[in-house]
Design an enzyme around this catalytic site. Structure first.
Site, PDB file in Angstrom:
ATOM      1  N   TYR A 166      40.208  29.358  96.835  1.00  0.00           N
ATOM      2  CA  TYR A 166      39.640  30.218  95.800  1.00  0.00           C
ATOM      3  C   TYR A 166      39.184  31.550  96.383  1.00  0.00           C
ATOM      4  CZ  TYR A 166      36.262  32.064  92.427  1.00  0.00           C
ATOM      5  OH  TYR A 166      35.568  32.882  91.566  1.00  0.00           O
ATOM      6  N   HIS A 167      38.449  31.509  97.496  1.00  0.00           N
ATOM      7  CA  HIS A 167      37.907  32.767  98.032  1.00  0.00           C
ATOM      8  C   HIS A 167      39.015  33.648  98.601  1.00  0.00           C
ATOM      9  CE1 HIS A 167      37.989  31.623 102.361  1.00  0.00           C
ATOM     10  NE2 HIS A 167      37.690  32.878 102.607  1.00  0.00           N
ATOM     11  N   HIS A 168      40.083  33.035  99.137  1.00  0.00           N
ATOM     12  CA  HIS A 168      41.214  33.832  99.622  1.00  0.00           C
ATOM     13  C   HIS A 168      41.909  34.550  98.463  1.00  0.00           C
ATOM     14  CE1 HIS A 168      41.294  33.216 103.841  1.00  0.00           C
ATOM     15  NE2 HIS A 168      41.544  31.910 103.814  1.00  0.00           N
TER      16      HIS A 168
END
Length: 291
Positions: A166-168
């Site tokens: 998700y953060h990538h």
């Protein structure tokens, strides 16, 4: 780049080109003399990002399909060891982040040291010399490079958690599509990311080859990750506050909303990670010692 917005069919490109804050000239006297490779045409690369804003969405789609497809493929197969490649991967990202941080900090600190430096650092277009401009561009492009982290997790059959992909994906998309607005506040997001990654990736490199690192280092990195999200959210809201009270502040609604969502969700996710891996884990260790 075509500056006539009426000739551009794509609605998003028309919006970015009409709102883009011109004014950076990238010729401010540098704190350190720029190297030859840092003397690039920033306007060419910013225009490239504007014209190819969909690339981040294509990359995100391919990335998600690839990691889950590969995870399915690996279900009944033995995990790959990949110690040396993983060491080289993390070490290269670590070196890149350290160099980026070292080259970025002088210009960043120069702006902060001026009268009303904090306000200027998030709202006013100054202090953008060639090295700072160059490493800001590399920061945006590095978000594609960092997608490779997840493939090592899948190939080694380690647990793939939501926060990882998700953060990538979210960081890559937001940095790529908002980057062409060239807002002063972007210096905060860039220097924070370089700083945390300067510690995180070397730590991962050492772990990859089996070198034991003190637990407090891992806890420190997790704390710094959470701090990065809190600071990012705070400076974003501070810029909105300056706009609300009538101060000049070069921010745009699409960017403020995007980074509010990004940093807000990251605070929740990294906050939980910090609680689980540092606070809760620390309590367990204390309980074991008392038994």
């Amino acid at each position: 780049m075509n500056n006539n917005c009426t000739e551009v069919e794509d609605p998003y490109i028309r919006y970015v080109m009409s709102q883009r804050p011109f004014g950076w000239n990238f010729t401010d006297p540098p704190v350190f003399k720029p190297y030859e490779f840092e003397k690039v045409d920033p306007f060419y690369w910013v225009s490239l990002m504007e014209d190819n804003w969909k690339v981040a969405f294509y990359a995100a789609a391919i990335y998600i399909v690839a990691i889950f497809g590969l995870q399915k493929f690996m279900e009944n197969r033995a995990p790959f060891e990949l110690k040396k490649p993983l060491f080289v991967w993390n070490l290269s990202l670590g070196i890149f982040s350290v160099i980026g941080f070292v080259r970025y900090v002088p210009g960043f600190m120069l702006v902060l040291s001026q009268p009303n430096g904090f306000y200027r650092s998030i709202c006013i277009k100054d202090g953008m010399d060639l090295p700072t401009g160059y490493w800001t561009l590399l920061f945006a492009f590095s978000k594609f490079w960092e997608l490779g982290d997840t493939f090592y997790i899948v190939l080694r059959k380690r647990r793939l958690v939501f926060i990882q992909y998700y953060h990538h994906v979210v960081t890559m998309i937001v940095v790529w599509i908002v980057g062409p607005l060239v807002e002063p506040i972007s210096r905060w997001y860039t220097v924070l990311n370089y700083g945390v990654h300067s510690l995180m990736y070397p730590y991962f490199a050492l772990r990859a080859i089996g070198i034991r690192v003190p637990v407090f280092i891992a806890n420190l990195i997790t704390f710094l990750q959470l701090s990065q999200m809190i600071i990012g959210f705070t400076v974003n809201m501070t810029s909105l506050y300056h706009q609300q009270i009538g101060n000049d502040c070069i921010r745009y609604p699409v960017s403020i909303k995007a980074f509010s969502l990004v940093y807000g969700s990251f605070i929740l996710l990294f906050g939980k990670l910090f609680y689980d891996s540092v606070i809760k884990s620390g309590r367990r260790q204390k309980e074991k010692k008392l038994l």
